[in-house]
Design an enzyme around this catalytic site. Structure first.
Site, PDB file in Angstrom:
ATOM      1  N   GLY A 715       0.823  -1.446   0.082  1.00 17.13           N
ATOM      2  CA  GLY A 715      -0.308  -0.040   0.106  1.00 17.13           C
ATOM      3  C   GLY A 715       0.820   1.349  -0.187  1.00 17.13           C
ATOM      4  O   GLY A 715       0.633   2.482   0.033  1.00 17.13           O
ATOM      5  N   GLY A 753       3.333  -3.479  -3.808  1.00 15.28           N
ATOM      6  CA  GLY A 753       3.098  -3.613  -5.358  1.00 15.28           C
ATOM      7  C   GLY A 753       3.466  -2.288  -6.229  1.00 15.28           C
ATOM      8  O   GLY A 753       4.800  -2.308  -6.878  1.00 15.28           O
ATOM      9  N   ARG A 790      -7.796   1.419 -14.159  1.00 20.47           N
ATOM     10  CA  ARG A 790      -7.678   2.384 -13.229  1.00 20.47           C
ATOM     11  C   ARG A 790      -8.718   3.434 -13.217  1.00 20.47           C
ATOM     12  O   ARG A 790      -9.809   3.274 -12.115  1.00 20.47           O
ATOM     13  CB  ARG A 790      -6.364   2.296 -12.485  1.00 20.47           C
ATOM     14  CG  ARG A 790      -6.082   1.611 -12.404  1.00 20.47           C
ATOM     15  CD  ARG A 790      -4.057   1.797 -11.933  1.00 20.47           C
ATOM     16  NE  ARG A 790      -4.589   2.130 -10.354  1.00 20.47           N
ATOM     17  CZ  ARG A 790      -4.118   3.273 -10.146  1.00 20.47           C
ATOM     18  NH1 ARG A 790      -3.685   4.207 -10.816  1.00 20.47           N
ATOM     19  NH2 ARG A 790      -4.482   3.268  -8.588  1.00 20.47           N
ATOM     20  N   TYR A 794     -11.609   2.764  -9.726  1.00 21.02           N
ATOM     21  CA  TYR A 794     -11.095   3.824  -8.657  1.00 21.02           C
ATOM     22  C   TYR A 794     -11.235   5.140  -8.784  1.00 21.02           C
ATOM     23  O   TYR A 794     -10.755   5.750  -8.431  1.00 21.02           O
ATOM     24  CB  TYR A 794      -9.954   2.775  -8.580  1.00 21.02           C
ATOM     25  CG  TYR A 794      -9.081   2.068  -8.512  1.00 21.02           C
ATOM     26  CD1 TYR A 794      -9.763   0.736  -8.159  1.00 21.02           C
ATOM     27  CD2 TYR A 794      -8.324   1.052  -8.998  1.00 21.02           C
ATOM     28  CE1 TYR A 794      -9.214  -0.391  -7.843  1.00 21.02           C
ATOM     29  CE2 TYR A 794      -7.486   0.118  -8.702  1.00 21.02           C
ATOM     30  CZ  TYR A 794      -8.179  -0.577  -8.183  1.00 21.02           C
ATOM     31  OH  TYR A 794      -7.640  -2.323  -8.606  1.00 21.02           O
ATOM     32  N   CYS A 821     -16.680   1.749 -26.341  1.00 19.81           N
ATOM     33  CA  CYS A 821     -17.975   2.159 -26.252  1.00 19.81           C
ATOM     34  C   CYS A 821     -18.794   2.071 -25.244  1.00 19.81           C
ATOM     35  O   CYS A 821     -19.133   1.053 -24.345  1.00 19.81           O
ATOM     36  CB  CYS A 821     -18.925   1.188 -27.614  1.00 19.81           C
ATOM     37  SG  CYS A 821     -18.219   1.722 -28.890  1.00 19.81           S
ATOM     38  N   GLU A 822     -17.869   2.746 -23.801  1.00 17.41           N
ATOM     39  CA  GLU A 822     -18.438   2.677 -22.828  1.00 17.41           C
ATOM     40  C   GLU A 822     -18.685   4.470 -22.299  1.00 17.41           C
ATOM     41  O   GLU A 822     -17.415   4.990 -22.567  1.00 17.41           O
ATOM     42  CB  GLU A 822     -18.128   2.020 -21.307  1.00 17.41           C
ATOM     43  CG  GLU A 822     -17.724   0.854 -22.002  1.00 17.41           C
ATOM     44  CD  GLU A 822     -18.765  -0.249 -21.111  1.00 17.41           C
ATOM     45  OE1 GLU A 822     -20.087   0.986 -20.412  1.00 17.41           O
ATOM     46  OE2 GLU A 822     -19.488  -1.519 -21.289  1.00 17.41           O
ATOM     47  N   TYR A 850      -0.938  -1.532 -12.556  1.00 17.86           N
ATOM     48  CA  TYR A 850      -2.007  -2.120 -12.470  1.00 17.86           C
ATOM     49  C   TYR A 850      -2.793  -1.523 -13.784  1.00 17.86           C
ATOM     50  O   TYR A 850      -3.789  -1.177 -13.464  1.00 17.86           O
ATOM     51  CB  TYR A 850      -2.829  -1.890 -11.591  1.00 17.86           C
ATOM     52  CG  TYR A 850      -2.442  -2.329  -9.463  1.00 17.86           C
ATOM     53  CD1 TYR A 850      -2.413  -4.292  -9.736  1.00 17.86           C
ATOM     54  CD2 TYR A 850      -1.712  -1.852  -8.551  1.00 17.86           C
ATOM     55  CE1 TYR A 850      -1.853  -4.680  -8.999  1.00 17.86           C
ATOM     56  CE2 TYR A 850      -1.074  -2.068  -7.692  1.00 17.86           C
ATOM     57  CZ  TYR A 850      -1.755  -3.534  -7.215  1.00 17.86           C
ATOM     58  OH  TYR A 850      -0.982  -3.732  -5.869  1.00 17.86           O
TER      59      TYR A 850
HETATM   60  C1  LIG Z   1      -1.640  -5.685  -3.971  1.00 19.28           C
HETATM   61  C2  LIG Z   1      -1.699  -6.237  -2.304  1.00 19.28           C
HETATM   62  C3  LIG Z   1      -0.539  -5.798  -1.989  1.00 19.28           C
HETATM   63  C4  LIG Z   1       0.386  -4.803  -2.711  1.00 19.28           C
HETATM   64  O1  LIG Z   1      -0.329  -3.816  -2.871  1.00 19.28           O
HETATM   65  P1  LIG Z   1       0.295  -2.505  -2.820  1.00 19.28           P
HETATM   66  O2  LIG Z   1      -0.671  -1.641  -3.038  1.00 19.28           O
HETATM   67  O3  LIG Z   1       0.233  -2.505  -4.768  1.00 19.28           O
HETATM   68  O4  LIG Z   1       1.480  -2.156  -2.933  1.00 19.28           O
HETATM   69  C5  LIG Z   1      -0.042  -6.511  -0.755  1.00 19.28           C
HETATM   70  N1  LIG Z   1      -0.471  -7.275   0.325  1.00 19.28           N
HETATM   71  C6  LIG Z   1      -1.705  -8.160  -0.348  1.00 19.28           C
HETATM   72  C7  LIG Z   1      -2.363  -8.931   0.848  1.00 19.28           C
HETATM   73  C8  LIG Z   1      -2.183  -7.850  -1.309  1.00 19.28           C
HETATM   74  O5  LIG Z   1      -3.136  -7.719  -1.952  1.00 19.28           O
END
Ligand SMILES: *Cc1c(COP(=O)(O)O)cnc(C)c1O
Length: 869
Positions: A715, A753, A790, A794, A821-822, A850
């Site tokens: 995150g 991630g 995204r 989101y 087409c959205e 992502y």
């Molecule tokens: C997707 C995910 C992450 C990575 O999240 P990011 O926001 O991309 O850093 C870490 N742990 C779990 C369990 C996830 O599903």
């Protein structure tokens, strides 16, 4: 006193004849010595202009949370570590400022240590004691702040806020200490005491109990403190300094076209602050209004901007819609019965039921047969209490509770007279339900409640139709996008890689469709930064963000492991790395088939279990395994509802209350729990988040004697625009160090991630067509939501530039759209872009995470390809 020395002394300029300005600075504005230099500059400007300045400030960012958690830690036997964590936060500040925290803050440090020991010894922490502890945060910040001002050449007087603000008693004992309010009458004694002062430093959030002792004014109470001080010393102006330049006509995360509001009445500002603008605490407006003190909201990051002025006469009396807000997580309670109105006292009975269950109602609408009320989001309102409400009301009427609604509010003076303008925007509800309509009696607020999924779209639409076209004038200033524009005003951040590699990107851009390009140098740099977080024992890259093989290679070379959520991801690693070891892999599936756990065990990966089912049903598969349990920390964070992976609505993790059950199930299955894990959401930019999560996990780990790992999840956020505050990994590290110090028994893991890859990727596509319609400009690209979903999924914001005409002046706002087409195929709304032509190469930034992994072949259009640079 350098500030006054620069003015010629004059009899008429006696200090007491000069007007007071009260300025409030929050936790992030005082969190580092360099931020105090900004405060000093702002104060000096006021002093030079012949004004006197009273500064009201908060505790250093993060400290109030630490102090709040301290009693619980002390009761759990970890008081010493928790006390040290508070001290370390101040030592870190002091070290940067060349000060000695232990010498300057000996008194408060000693008090904190003694109180922590006292709580542990007596086994209790009274509200009075907790208030005294919390107050140390503000008091310590005053001591450090005074030194910083002195270092900047300003001599200030300190005033203990408890000598000036007296709390009004309340009957409720806990509230009297922890959430009180203070008197706001003019205070001649205080004015006399400050008669010769020019620059005064005092604390927000705290006041004195009638019987002595320290009380708190409620969280976020520093704004309110500042308003009390302004009223008591009869200030000419109250300035609330934050990190945005005032109030806007919408949340800028909802639309870039959100307009800066230059002037508002107290009542309008109150309404906007209450409806969820986080900029200003709603409680601070009342005292300013009653004392008729104009209030300004301004930005410490952009002190040159004029901000928003809030006063009795904002200078524009025409009825006018000024802001749109959307609040999600709203619940509706619909009560139906025939002939309700004929029963005398029906509504009184219904509301008595709400009162008995402690549920407070926000909006109400009534008809002959139906009364519907809305409830604000409230984490304390759990299923059990709702059920009790249902049972209480059942004898009176049929009750239906509708979850997941959104309240979209229109705010502004005279709203009743402009309702006819809403019709076009409400057309989108032809075939969708509007659950409730409410028009406030004060004629300032009109609210419709719709399904949560529709809330943002409706709010955007209303804003686009009703506010965006308004000309600049005394009410509306420039848009958020336009304000973000002047490059020299942005905090210095190095130019993105795609500026330096522009020529190569222009060459690579395909004629049709789109292309993702990843910059491996950036991947390596970001991955190394994560690997460099000293407090972490291990970091795993959540490869679902981007699984391109070259990206994986760069990440592995930087020293990160991999977090996988599917067998396919493990297979991708095995195909990419012939020498992959199981220790590099952390497998964290969710609602996966049993065979996936069997395969992961056979391979030997670290394994995270995120529900009770595997433990209670698959003992044979898991017997003898060492696992990490994923818990739901009930602390959702993240940039959008869909990326919040904790809290009561999330499908992930074991609830904290079910951990005893999990331990029993693990024991019965012969499974050893060696760690706990939580991942609360994506795109988090508060540096203390992972420490908070870790503290929750450490607390939960008391149930698990074998636990030695705390995995604080991913995150790590990446700023969505060049001027948004960036997450400082050093600060994350410092926060985690506090966690480690408080809980030395655990090794800390993380699994980001987005962070390592987001900024490393861009999406390139050429302009297909440009259209001007209804005063708006649309720029069409060769690819859209089929490549990058995204924004549609989101509401994510990606910076978009015309790479062919980079840095040419803006020619007005435009919406950037794809060929799908959205109507959700919108990559960016209301962006300031130069004159743009067919064939220009457009670049969508921060698309490395992502992006390609979520692409689809919707409309049978091939999504963008991928290459590295
Ligand atoms: C997707 C995910 C992450 C990575 O999240 P990011 O926001 O991309 O850093 C870490 N742990 C779990 C369990 C996830 O599903």
């Amino acid at each position: 006193m350098p500030a006054s020395a620069s003015r010629p002394p004059s009899a008429d300029w006696s200090a007491s004849a000069r007007p007071w300005v009260v300025m409030k600075f929050g936790g992030t504005s005082v969190a580092a010595p360099e931020r105090w230099r900004v405060i000093a500059d702002i104060a000096r400007e006021r002093l030079d202009a012949g004004e006197r300045v009273l500064i009201v400030h908060s505790a250093l960012a993060g400290v109030s949370n630490l102090l709040e958690a301290l009693p619980a830690a002390a009761l759990a036997g970890a008081g010493e570590g928790a006390a040290e964590a508070v001290k370390d936060a101040h030592r870190a500040f002091a070290a940067k400022a060349g000060l000695d925290a232990d010498a300057l803050l000996a008194g408060p440090f000693d008090l904190i240590t003694r109180r922590a020991a006292g709580i542990a010894y007596s086994g209790e922490a009274s509200a009075r004691l907790r208030a005294e502890l919390m107050a140390q945060g503000e008091l310590m910040a005053s001591v450090l702040g005074l030194e910083c001002l002195r270092g900047a050449g300003l001599e200030a007087e300190t005033l203990d806020a408890r000598e000036a603000l007296v709390a009004l008693n309340t009957a409720d004992e806990a509230r009297a200490w922890l959430d009180n309010s203070a008197g706001e009458d003019a205070d001649p004694a205080l004015q006399a005491r400050l008669a010769n002062a020019q620059l005064v430093l005092t604390q927000g959030f705290i006041a004195r109990h009638r019987d002595g002792g320290t009380v708190l004014l409620g969280r976020g109470g520093s704004d309110t403190s500042a308003a009390y001080f302004a009223a008591r010393i009869g200030a000419a102006r109250l300035e609330i300094w934050t990190d945005v330049p005032g109030l806007f006509s919408a949340d800028p995360r909802l639309t870039e076209g959100a307009r800066h509001l230059r002037a508002l009445s107290y009542e309008e500002a109150q309404e906007i602050a209450t409806m969820g603008g986080k900029v200003l605490h709603p409680r601070c407006i009342g005292p300013a209004r009653r004392a008729n003190i104009p209030l300004e909201v301004r930005s410490t990051l952009r002190p040159e901007l004029a901000g928003t002025t809030i006063s009795a006469s904002p200078g524009d009396d025409a009825p006018r819609l000024k802001a749109v807000s959307v609040k999600t997580g709203v619940r509706l309670v619909a009560m139906e019965g025939s002939g309700m109105w004929r029963q005398a006292g029906f509504l009184a009975d219904v509301f008595a039921g709400f009162k008995a269950c402690g549920v407070s109602v926000d909006l109400v609408s009534t008809s002959e047969t139906n009364v519907t009320v809305s409830l604000d989001p409230d984490p304390g309102l759990d299923a059990a209490r709702l059920e009790r409400l249902r049972e209480t009301l059942a004898p009176l009427c049929r009750v239906r509770i509708i979850e997941n609604a959104a309240a979209v509010s229109l705010l502004g003076y005279g709203i009743r007279r402009i309702l006819h303008q809403l019709a076009p925007a409400l057309e989108m509800f032809q075939d969708k339900p509007i659950r409730l309509v409410s028009q406030a009696a004060n004629d300032l607020n009109f609210t419709v409640v719709v399904d949560e999924a529709e809330g943002a779209a409706l709010a955007k639409r209303l804003h686009e139709e009703l506010i965006s076209p308004a000309p600049e004038g005394p009410v509306f200033g420039p848009s958020w996008a336009e304000l973000a524009r002047p490059a020299d005003a942005r905090p210095a951040r190095s130019a993105p890689w795609w500026r330096t590699k522009r020529a190569a990107l222009l060459d690579a851009a395909p004629d049709t469709g789109g292309l993702y390009v990843y910059d491996l140098e950036t991947v390596s740099a970001r991955a190394r930064a994560v690997a460099g977080i000293q407090s972490l024992s291990r970091a795993f890259y959540a490869m679902k963000a981007n699984a391109h093989r070259d990206v994986l290679r760069a990440i592995r070379a930087a020293g990160l492991g991999f977090e996988c959520v599917s067998p396919g991801e493990i297979a991708r690693l095995q195909e990419t790395f012939s020498d992959l070891t199981p220790d590099e892999v952390l497998f964290t599936p969710n609602f996966a088939h049993r065979s996936e756990y069997e395969a992961a065990r056979a391979f030997g990966a670290h394994l995270t279990i995120d529900g009770l089912h595997p433990l209670t049903h698959w003992a044979e598969t898991l017997r003898g395994a060492e696992v990490i349990l994923r818990v739901n920390p009930d602390r959702p964070r993240g940039h959008h509802q869909h990326v919040k992976t904790a809290g009561p609505k999330a499908k992930f993790g074991i609830p904290l209350e079910a951990l005893d059950e999990a331990r029993a199930a693990a024991e019965a299955a012969g499974v050893r729990v060696i760690g706990l894990h939580a991942h609360a959401g994506s795109g988090v930019t508060e540096a203390d988040h992972w420490r908070e999560i870790g503290a929750i996990l450490a607390n939960a780990a008391r149930h698990f004697p074998d636990a030695r790992i705390l995995n604080c999840g991913g995150g790590l956020g990446v700023p969505e625009s060049p001027d948004a505050p960036a997450l400082d990994l050093a600060e994350v590290d410092a926060q985690l160090a506090l966690l480690k110090k408080a809980h030395p028994r655990f090794e800390l893991w993380m699994e980001p991630g987005r962070y390592p890859v987001a900024e490393a990727g861009v999406l390139l596509a050429r302009v297909t067509q440009v259209k001007h319609a209804f005063g708006a400009r649309f720029i069409g690209l060769g690819t859209g939501m089929n490549s990058l979903i995204r924004p549609a999924l989101y509401g994510a914001r990606h910076e978009i530039v015309n790479l062919t005409r980079l840095d040419e002046p803006g020619a007005g706002l435009a919406s950037v759209v794809g060929p799908i087409c959205e109507s959700a195929d919108l990559l960016g709304a209301e962006r300031l872009l130069p004159e743009t032509r067919e064939g220009d190469v457009m670049l969508i930034a921060e698309a490395g995470a992502y992006g390609a992994v979520m692409a689809s072949r919707y409309n049978l259009r091939e999504p963008a390809g991928e290459r590295v640079i």
